[in-house]
Design a protein around this motif. Structure first.
Motif, PDB file in Angstrom:
ATOM      1  N   PHE A 154       1.389  -0.880  -0.048  1.00  0.00           N
ATOM      2  CA  PHE A 154      -0.065   0.161   0.166  1.00  0.00           C
ATOM      3  C   PHE A 154       0.843   1.266   0.195  1.00  0.00           C
ATOM      4  N   LEU A 155       1.261   1.317   0.966  1.00  0.00           N
ATOM      5  CA  LEU A 155       2.770   2.099   1.292  1.00  0.00           C
ATOM      6  C   LEU A 155       3.331   2.760   0.079  1.00  0.00           C
ATOM      7  N   ALA A 156       3.577   1.777  -1.180  1.00  0.00           N
ATOM      8  CA  ALA A 156       4.579   1.405  -2.405  1.00  0.00           C
ATOM      9  C   ALA A 156       4.033   2.330  -3.121  1.00  0.00           C
ATOM     10  N   GLU A 157       2.711   1.759  -3.137  1.00  0.00           N
ATOM     11  CA  GLU A 157       1.076   2.234  -4.306  1.00  0.00           C
ATOM     12  C   GLU A 157       1.545   3.935  -4.099  1.00  0.00           C
ATOM     13  N   LEU A 158       1.246   4.331  -2.767  1.00  0.00           N
ATOM     14  CA  LEU A 158       1.029   5.547  -2.720  1.00  0.00           C
ATOM     15  C   LEU A 158       2.017   6.462  -2.728  1.00  0.00           C
ATOM     16  N   VAL A 159       3.508   5.889  -2.519  1.00  0.00           N
ATOM     17  CA  VAL A 159       4.694   6.645  -2.782  1.00  0.00           C
ATOM     18  C   VAL A 159       4.837   6.942  -4.626  1.00  0.00           C
ATOM     19  N   LEU A 160       4.804   5.322  -5.409  1.00  0.00           N
ATOM     20  CA  LEU A 160       4.275   6.063  -6.816  1.00  0.00           C
ATOM     21  C   LEU A 160       2.807   7.113  -7.513  1.00  0.00           C
ATOM     22  N   ASP A 161       2.374   7.122  -6.594  1.00  0.00           N
ATOM     23  CA  ASP A 161       1.054   7.164  -7.214  1.00  0.00           C
ATOM     24  C   ASP A 161       2.070   9.260  -6.978  1.00  0.00           C
ATOM     25  N   ARG A 162       2.118  10.019  -5.467  1.00  0.00           N
ATOM     26  CA  ARG A 162       2.530  10.760  -5.418  1.00  0.00           C
ATOM     27  C   ARG A 162       3.948  11.043  -7.268  1.00  0.00           C
ATOM     28  N   ILE A 163       4.419  10.123  -7.012  1.00  0.00           N
ATOM     29  CA  ILE A 163       5.970  10.289  -7.752  1.00  0.00           C
ATOM     30  C   ILE A 163       4.518  11.114  -9.140  1.00  0.00           C
ATOM     31  N   ALA A 164       4.249  10.186  -9.411  1.00  0.00           N
ATOM     32  CA  ALA A 164       3.527  10.258 -10.834  1.00  0.00           C
ATOM     33  C   ALA A 164       2.582  12.220 -10.688  1.00  0.00           C
ATOM     34  N   ARG A 165       2.537  12.070  -9.789  1.00  0.00           N
ATOM     35  CA  ARG A 165       1.944  13.714  -9.787  1.00  0.00           C
ATOM     36  C   ARG A 165       3.152  14.833  -9.974  1.00  0.00           C
ATOM     37  N   ILE A 166       3.896  14.174  -9.580  1.00  0.00           N
ATOM     38  CA  ILE A 166       4.945  15.047 -10.002  1.00  0.00           C
ATOM     39  C   ILE A 166       5.750  15.189 -11.582  1.00  0.00           C
ATOM     40  N   ASP A 167       5.686  13.672 -11.748  1.00  0.00           N
ATOM     41  CA  ASP A 167       5.796  13.861 -13.069  1.00  0.00           C
ATOM     42  C   ASP A 167       4.923  14.650 -14.030  1.00  0.00           C
ATOM     43  N   ASP A 168       3.606  14.640 -13.539  1.00  0.00           N
ATOM     44  CA  ASP A 168       2.616  15.917 -14.355  1.00  0.00           C
ATOM     45  C   ASP A 168       3.367  17.334 -13.699  1.00  0.00           C
ATOM     46  N   GLN A 169       3.325  17.387 -12.454  1.00  0.00           N
ATOM     47  CA  GLN A 169       4.127  18.831 -12.218  1.00  0.00           C
ATOM     48  C   GLN A 169       4.963  19.493 -13.526  1.00  0.00           C
ATOM     49  N   ALA A 170       5.885  18.113 -13.986  1.00  0.00           N
ATOM     50  CA  ALA A 170       7.032  18.222 -14.764  1.00  0.00           C
ATOM     51  C   ALA A 170       7.099  19.042 -15.875  1.00  0.00           C
ATOM     52  N   ALA A 171       5.713  18.301 -16.622  1.00  0.00           N
ATOM     53  CA  ALA A 171       4.925  18.553 -17.826  1.00  0.00           C
ATOM     54  C   ALA A 171       4.923  19.991 -17.965  1.00  0.00           C
ATOM     55  N   ALA A 172       4.023  20.436 -16.538  1.00  0.00           N
ATOM     56  CA  ALA A 172       4.103  21.605 -16.564  1.00  0.00           C
ATOM     57  C   ALA A 172       4.943  23.044 -16.304  1.00  0.00           C
ATOM     58  N   LEU A 173       5.938  21.993 -15.480  1.00  0.00           N
ATOM     59  CA  LEU A 173       6.789  22.998 -15.164  1.00  0.00           C
ATOM     60  C   LEU A 173       7.851  23.400 -16.599  1.00  0.00           C
ATOM     61  N   ARG A 174       7.666  22.532 -17.534  1.00  0.00           N
ATOM     62  CA  ARG A 174       8.617  22.115 -18.402  1.00  0.00           C
ATOM     63  C   ARG A 174       8.033  23.762 -19.900  1.00  0.00           C
ATOM     64  N   ARG A 175       7.015  23.834 -19.957  1.00  0.00           N
ATOM     65  CA  ARG A 175       6.007  23.941 -20.428  1.00  0.00           C
ATOM     66  C   ARG A 175       5.863  25.749 -20.153  1.00  0.00           C
ATOM     67  N   THR A 176       6.414  26.643 -19.100  1.00  0.00           N
ATOM     68  CA  THR A 176       6.747  27.700 -18.639  1.00  0.00           C
ATOM     69  C   THR A 176       7.788  28.233 -19.661  1.00  0.00           C
ATOM     70  N   ALA A 177       9.065  27.066 -19.275  1.00  0.00           N
ATOM     71  CA  ALA A 177      10.137  27.674 -20.712  1.00  0.00           C
ATOM     72  C   ALA A 177       9.697  28.883 -21.322  1.00  0.00           C
ATOM     73  N   GLY A 178      10.480  29.340 -21.236  1.00  0.00           N
ATOM     74  CA  GLY A 178      10.561  30.882 -22.162  1.00  0.00           C
ATOM     75  C   GLY A 178       9.829  32.111 -21.874  1.00  0.00           C
ATOM     76  N   THR A 179       8.794  31.667 -20.674  1.00  0.00           N
ATOM     77  CA  THR A 179       7.697  32.728 -19.560  1.00  0.00           C
ATOM     78  C   THR A 179       8.278  33.196 -18.929  1.00  0.00           C
ATOM     79  N   GLY A 180       8.091  34.260 -17.970  1.00  0.00           N
ATOM     80  CA  GLY A 180       8.633  34.574 -17.203  1.00  0.00           C
ATOM     81  C   GLY A 180       9.645  34.528 -16.877  1.00  0.00           C
TER      82      GLY A 180
END
Length: 194
Positions: A56-82
């Motif tokens: 259960f805990l391993a799945e929790l951690v992996l689920d939260r890592i997947a959220r970081i992957d989503d944040q990473a994609a959003a961060l890359r899209r900010t390149a060149g702005t602000g």
């Protein structure tokens, strides 16, 4: 005869309950009983959906890592702005203002969990390593756009940013740092390359 009421999205409810326990009481208080009590369900519910508590805990951690992957994609899209400093500051606050700091404490405090995660992630500390990868990807995009110097050592900058900002957020009991404190660290680390 039914033994209870069906629970919708059991996995998410259990993960959210685990996060609440983890944030409120810390990794040592995170037990299957604490999670199911927080979720308002019988202990057997967790064990019907996961092989054991470490699974259960391993799945929790992996689920939260997947959220970081989503944040990473959003961060890359900010390149060149602000500005680079503002983008990094916002991302690091989002990352460490979430449950990520508590997840890192959980991973470092449970040997069996760490061993289980090593099969999917053989090096580094899960969450922190994933965050560093996200920052590396973003900094690479900014370097390609000429917004940071061509000789910037991105492979050193990213983990330095993660480590320095993690230290600001690491005290679970204290007041989280404000935007100015995080921006000060980002600016210091990025000095000379932005």
């Amino acid at each position: 005869m039914p033994t209870g009421v069906a629970i919708r999205d059991v996995r998410d409810q259990l993960f959210e309950a685990a996060e609440r326990v983890l944030l409120r009481d810390g990794p040592s208080a995170l037990t299957s009983r604490a999670v199911t009590t927080e979720a308002g369900c019988a202990k057997g519910v967790l064990h019907r959906h996961f092989a054991d508590f470490d699974a259960f805990l391993a799945e929790l951690v992996l689920d939260r890592i997947a959220r970081i992957d989503d944040q990473a994609a959003a961060l890359r899209r900010t390149a060149g702005t602000g500005t680079v400093a503002d983008n990094l500051t916002r991302e690091l606050i989002d990352l460490f203002g979430s449950v990520a700091v508590a997840i890192v404490s959980l991973v470092t405090s449970r040997d069996d969990l760490r061993a289980r995660l090593r099969t999917a992630r053989p090096t580094g500390v899960p969450v922190l390593s994933d965050a560093a990868t996200a920052i590396t990807s973003y900094l690479t995009a900014e370097r390609d756009l000429g917004r940071i110097t061509a000789d910037a050592d991105i492979d050193t900058l990213a983990p330095t940013l993660i480590g320095a900002v993690h230290m600001l957020f690491a005290d679970r009991q204290g007041t989280p740092p404000d935007t100015g404190a995080v921006r000060k660290v980002v600016t210091a680390v990025m000095a000379g390359v932005a």
